[in-house]
Write a protein that holds these residues in place. Sequence first.
Motif, PDB file in Angstrom:
ATOM      1  N   ARG A 191       0.506  -1.507  -0.023  1.00  0.00           N
ATOM      2  CA  ARG A 191      -0.129  -0.263   0.101  1.00  0.00           C
ATOM      3  C   ARG A 191       0.913   1.420  -0.378  1.00  0.00           C
ATOM      4  NH1 ARG A 191      -2.395  -0.754   5.994  1.00  0.00           N
ATOM      5  NH2 ARG A 191      -0.413   0.309   7.299  1.00  0.00           N
ATOM      6  N   GLY A 192       0.527   2.386  -0.563  1.00  0.00           N
ATOM      7  CA  GLY A 192       0.628   3.984  -0.810  1.00  0.00           C
ATOM      8  C   GLY A 192       0.400   4.400  -1.921  1.00  0.00           C
ATOM      9  N   GLU A 193       1.554   5.273  -1.835  1.00  0.00           N
ATOM     10  CA  GLU A 193       1.313   6.336  -2.879  1.00  0.00           C
ATOM     11  C   GLU A 193       2.498   5.908  -4.535  1.00  0.00           C
ATOM     12  OE1 GLU A 193       1.661   9.808  -0.486  1.00  0.00           O
ATOM     13  OE2 GLU A 193      -0.195   9.891  -0.396  1.00  0.00           O
ATOM     14  N   SER A 194       1.681   6.425  -5.672  1.00  0.00           N
ATOM     15  CA  SER A 194       2.803   6.378  -6.436  1.00  0.00           C
ATOM     16  C   SER A 194       2.758   7.639  -6.902  1.00  0.00           C
ATOM     17  CB  SER A 194       1.513   5.442  -7.987  1.00  0.00           C
ATOM     18  OG  SER A 194       2.429   5.676  -9.329  1.00  0.00           O
ATOM     19  N   PRO A 195       4.176   8.202  -7.598  1.00  0.00           N
ATOM     20  CA  PRO A 195       4.587   9.244  -7.990  1.00  0.00           C
ATOM     21  C   PRO A 195       4.548   9.365  -9.250  1.00  0.00           C
ATOM     22  CG  PRO A 195       6.719   8.100  -7.197  1.00  0.00           C
ATOM     23  CD  PRO A 195       5.043   6.887  -6.831  1.00  0.00           C
ATOM     24  N   THR A 196       4.806   8.582  -9.996  1.00  0.00           N
ATOM     25  CA  THR A 196       4.654   8.506 -11.146  1.00  0.00           C
ATOM     26  C   THR A 196       4.915   7.373 -12.031  1.00  0.00           C
ATOM     27  OG1 THR A 196       6.021   9.503 -13.840  1.00  0.00           O
ATOM     28  CG2 THR A 196       7.137   7.976 -11.266  1.00  0.00           C
ATOM     29  N   VAL A 197       4.275   7.015 -13.248  1.00  0.00           N
ATOM     30  CA  VAL A 197       3.781   5.605 -13.565  1.00  0.00           C
ATOM     31  C   VAL A 197       4.700   4.690 -13.508  1.00  0.00           C
ATOM     32  CG1 VAL A 197       3.035   4.906 -15.856  1.00  0.00           C
ATOM     33  CG2 VAL A 197       1.991   6.688 -14.896  1.00  0.00           C
ATOM     34  N   GLY A 198       4.396   3.511 -13.016  1.00  0.00           N
ATOM     35  CA  GLY A 198       5.614   2.389 -12.552  1.00  0.00           C
ATOM     36  C   GLY A 198       5.935   1.653 -11.474  1.00  0.00           C
ATOM     37  N   LEU A 199       6.043   3.210 -10.557  1.00  0.00           N
ATOM     38  CA  LEU A 199       6.570   2.896  -9.715  1.00  0.00           C
ATOM     39  C   LEU A 199       5.592   3.279  -8.501  1.00  0.00           C
ATOM     40  CD1 LEU A 199       8.515   6.063  -8.453  1.00  0.00           C
ATOM     41  CD2 LEU A 199       9.452   5.317 -10.506  1.00  0.00           C
ATOM     42  N   GLY A 200       6.079   2.521  -6.886  1.00  0.00           N
ATOM     43  CA  GLY A 200       5.327   3.820  -5.849  1.00  0.00           C
ATOM     44  C   GLY A 200       6.283   4.047  -4.289  1.00  0.00           C
ATOM     45  N   ALA A 201       5.852   4.381  -3.596  1.00  0.00           N
ATOM     46  CA  ALA A 201       6.305   4.778  -2.844  1.00  0.00           C
ATOM     47  C   ALA A 201       5.489   3.832  -1.778  1.00  0.00           C
ATOM     48  CB  ALA A 201       6.686   6.085  -2.754  1.00  0.00           C
ATOM     49  N   GLY A 202       5.938   2.962  -0.611  1.00  0.00           N
ATOM     50  CA  GLY A 202       5.479   2.940   0.523  1.00  0.00           C
ATOM     51  C   GLY A 202       5.789   2.238   1.549  1.00  0.00           C
ATOM     52  N   GLU A 203       5.198   0.608   1.887  1.00  0.00           N
ATOM     53  CA  GLU A 203       5.350  -0.189   2.870  1.00  0.00           C
ATOM     54  C   GLU A 203       5.030  -2.005   2.159  1.00  0.00           C
ATOM     55  OE1 GLU A 203       3.941   2.080   6.263  1.00  0.00           O
ATOM     56  OE2 GLU A 203       1.881   1.582   5.413  1.00  0.00           O
ATOM     57  N   PHE A 204       4.367  -2.542   3.169  1.00  0.00           N
ATOM     58  CA  PHE A 204       4.250  -4.093   2.919  1.00  0.00           C
ATOM     59  C   PHE A 204       3.317  -4.301   3.990  1.00  0.00           C
ATOM     60  CE2 PHE A 204       6.459  -4.096  -0.891  1.00  0.00           C
ATOM     61  CZ  PHE A 204       5.697  -5.046  -1.979  1.00  0.00           C
ATOM     62  N   VAL A 205       2.025  -4.022   3.956  1.00  0.00           N
ATOM     63  CA  VAL A 205       1.138  -5.229   5.621  1.00  0.00           C
ATOM     64  C   VAL A 205       0.782  -5.988   5.416  1.00  0.00           C
ATOM     65  CG1 VAL A 205      -1.154  -5.224   6.120  1.00  0.00           C
ATOM     66  CG2 VAL A 205      -0.368  -3.121   4.768  1.00  0.00           C
ATOM     67  N   LEU A 206       1.323  -6.469   6.728  1.00  0.00           N
ATOM     68  CA  LEU A 206       1.092  -8.065   6.725  1.00  0.00           C
ATOM     69  C   LEU A 206      -0.347  -8.136   7.984  1.00  0.00           C
ATOM     70  CD1 LEU A 206       4.536  -7.658   7.106  1.00  0.00           C
ATOM     71  CD2 LEU A 206       4.911  -9.449   8.224  1.00  0.00           C
ATOM     72  N   VAL A 207      -1.090  -9.029   7.561  1.00  0.00           N
ATOM     73  CA  VAL A 207      -2.641  -9.451   8.772  1.00  0.00           C
ATOM     74  C   VAL A 207      -2.294 -10.960   8.673  1.00  0.00           C
ATOM     75  CG1 VAL A 207      -3.682  -7.514   7.534  1.00  0.00           C
ATOM     76  CG2 VAL A 207      -3.717 -10.135   6.421  1.00  0.00           C
ATOM     77  N   ASP A 208      -2.692 -11.154   9.877  1.00  0.00           N
ATOM     78  CA  ASP A 208      -2.869 -12.860   9.866  1.00  0.00           C
ATOM     79  C   ASP A 208      -4.099 -13.163  10.038  1.00  0.00           C
ATOM     80  OD1 ASP A 208      -4.533 -11.759  12.333  1.00  0.00           O
ATOM     81  OD2 ASP A 208      -3.864 -11.833  13.925  1.00  0.00           O
ATOM     82  N   GLU A 209      -4.846 -14.204  10.183  1.00  0.00           N
ATOM     83  CA  GLU A 209      -5.628 -15.207   9.626  1.00  0.00           C
ATOM     84  C   GLU A 209      -7.062 -14.433  10.303  1.00  0.00           C
ATOM     85  OE1 GLU A 209      -4.554 -19.012  10.990  1.00  0.00           O
ATOM     86  OE2 GLU A 209      -4.368 -19.944   9.211  1.00  0.00           O
ATOM     87  N   SER A 210      -7.576 -13.858  11.365  1.00  0.00           N
ATOM     88  CA  SER A 210      -8.302 -13.065  11.536  1.00  0.00           C
ATOM     89  C   SER A 210      -8.227 -12.013  10.932  1.00  0.00           C
ATOM     90  CB  SER A 210      -7.996 -12.814  13.277  1.00  0.00           C
ATOM     91  OG  SER A 210      -6.979 -11.728  13.733  1.00  0.00           O
ATOM     92  N   TYR A 211      -6.869 -11.444   9.812  1.00  0.00           N
ATOM     93  CA  TYR A 211      -7.212  -9.913   9.114  1.00  0.00           C
ATOM     94  C   TYR A 211      -6.877  -8.820   9.594  1.00  0.00           C
ATOM     95  CZ  TYR A 211      -9.887 -13.193   5.709  1.00  0.00           C
ATOM     96  OH  TYR A 211      -9.993 -14.188   4.936  1.00  0.00           O
ATOM     97  N   SER A 212      -5.935  -8.965  10.599  1.00  0.00           N
ATOM     98  CA  SER A 212      -5.613  -8.416  12.027  1.00  0.00           C
ATOM     99  C   SER A 212      -4.295  -7.730  11.367  1.00  0.00           C
ATOM    100  CB  SER A 212      -5.324  -8.538  13.483  1.00  0.00           C
ATOM    101  OG  SER A 212      -6.973  -8.692  14.060  1.00  0.00           O
TER     102      SER A 212
END
Length: 483
Positions: free
Chosen positions: A116-137
């Motif tokens: 998830r994050g933001e796109s400064p220009t076509v083809g790339l992004g700036a953000g982070e990877f989210v990790l959720v468990d089996e409860s979707y937390s």
Amino acid sequence: MNRPAVAMVCLGLLLTACGDGDPETSEAAPSTGPAVEFVSRPDLVAPDLEVDQRGPARSPDGSLLFLGPKSEGAPLTGVLIVDDAGDPVWIHPTESRAYDVRVQELDGEPVLTWWRGESPTVGLGAGEFVLVDESYSEIGTVTTGAPLEPGQADIHEGRLTDRGTMLLAAYVKQEHDLTSVGGSEDGWVWDGVVQEVDVDTGEVLLHWSALEHVPLEETRSELPEDGGTEEEPFDWFHVNSVAEDADGSLLVSARNTWAVYDVDRATGEVAWTLGGEASDFALGDGVEFAWQHDAERQPDGTLTLFDNQSEPDVGPTSRGLRLALDEQAMTAAVVTEYLPPDPDRLAGSQGSFQQLPDGTVLIGWGSRPFYSEFADDGTLLTDVALGSGDNYRAYRDRWTGRPETDPDAVLADGRVHVSWNGATEVAAWRVVTGEDEESAVAGDPVPRTGFETAVPLDGDPAYVAVEALDADGGVLGSTVLGD
């Protein structure tokens, strides 16, 4: 686990102004299509997937499909889990577009991850990877670290390793001499960077720069007339996948050099290059790939990738490709092509190749809104149209979803419409009715039919509850209507 989330930041001199552009979707246009709505969850909408069965259906194995549909006008932008029939299992709208949605393992436990994050220009992004468990937390996030700014993880790769680390890609604005590609001495490029980050601590264990190890002249992209400036850096490399090879080295795919690089983890040196202008391998008939994505080594020693062949167009169609590499004779040969049912399915961006344990292959067609499954020999088994919206990668995996929420139920037209977003163990629903809770009687179980099941209701009882049942008849969760 203590994995504090890293706040999203605009990256100033490192990236152009943050925005909600369309990364890795250069050919995307406003896209509308059929949508599925639900009485029990009017706040959720899913694309209407069309399954075209071309060969034998899969034997039921409990596995699900993981997607990140998007594009302007698409019914859903976010994370989507579906079953073999294309019916939704979990619908999770997101503010930003979700990329690389997949099941992985961390500390011996399954986790669901996406970018998830933001796109400064076509083809790339700036953000982070989210990790959720089996409860979707949400249990944590992973992003870049020094010498990069936090929050600079790109859309293309967030691969967990069995060491509790994640392999990330990033794009870094860098001043560089562009005279060798027809630009100016004081030009600017996007450097392709790979980091390995410890998930628990955020420590950067590996930092690799394409600009330091790959000659700029290997690019297959043409320098735009107004490109190569600080405002519009030249995207000469475009790292789009990072995977571990069998010997521990890294396989780095670069879209804009048409090449896959075997990178020594200790020194950062390129041990060999496959494809492109400086291939160390002699390429056999049909091997040459262009603008490719998702290069990985498979257990049988073959190398697989998604060969886009487009943007601009090179070949007649995109394809999945399995190659045999002879690292003694330094030759590469085609083992299998995985071709779409239509002869001109060219994906100008994105795409994926997944080798499944039973030998079948799942191809995600990227900017073309389809995914397909093939027999190991390349025979097409299933082709699924997403309805609308493209999708970065497609994955199949097992997943047990146990949401912390209760089931949702609405009474309408003499039926109880019930669903439980994300619950994967529901086999049937049972309605419990009576004058009150103490006198209520359970009806016969009704098999679950897709995301939402409509259960007939007799009369107008004062008390109505719905129970979610597992395959053995055990109660997984319940909801009292009107509460």
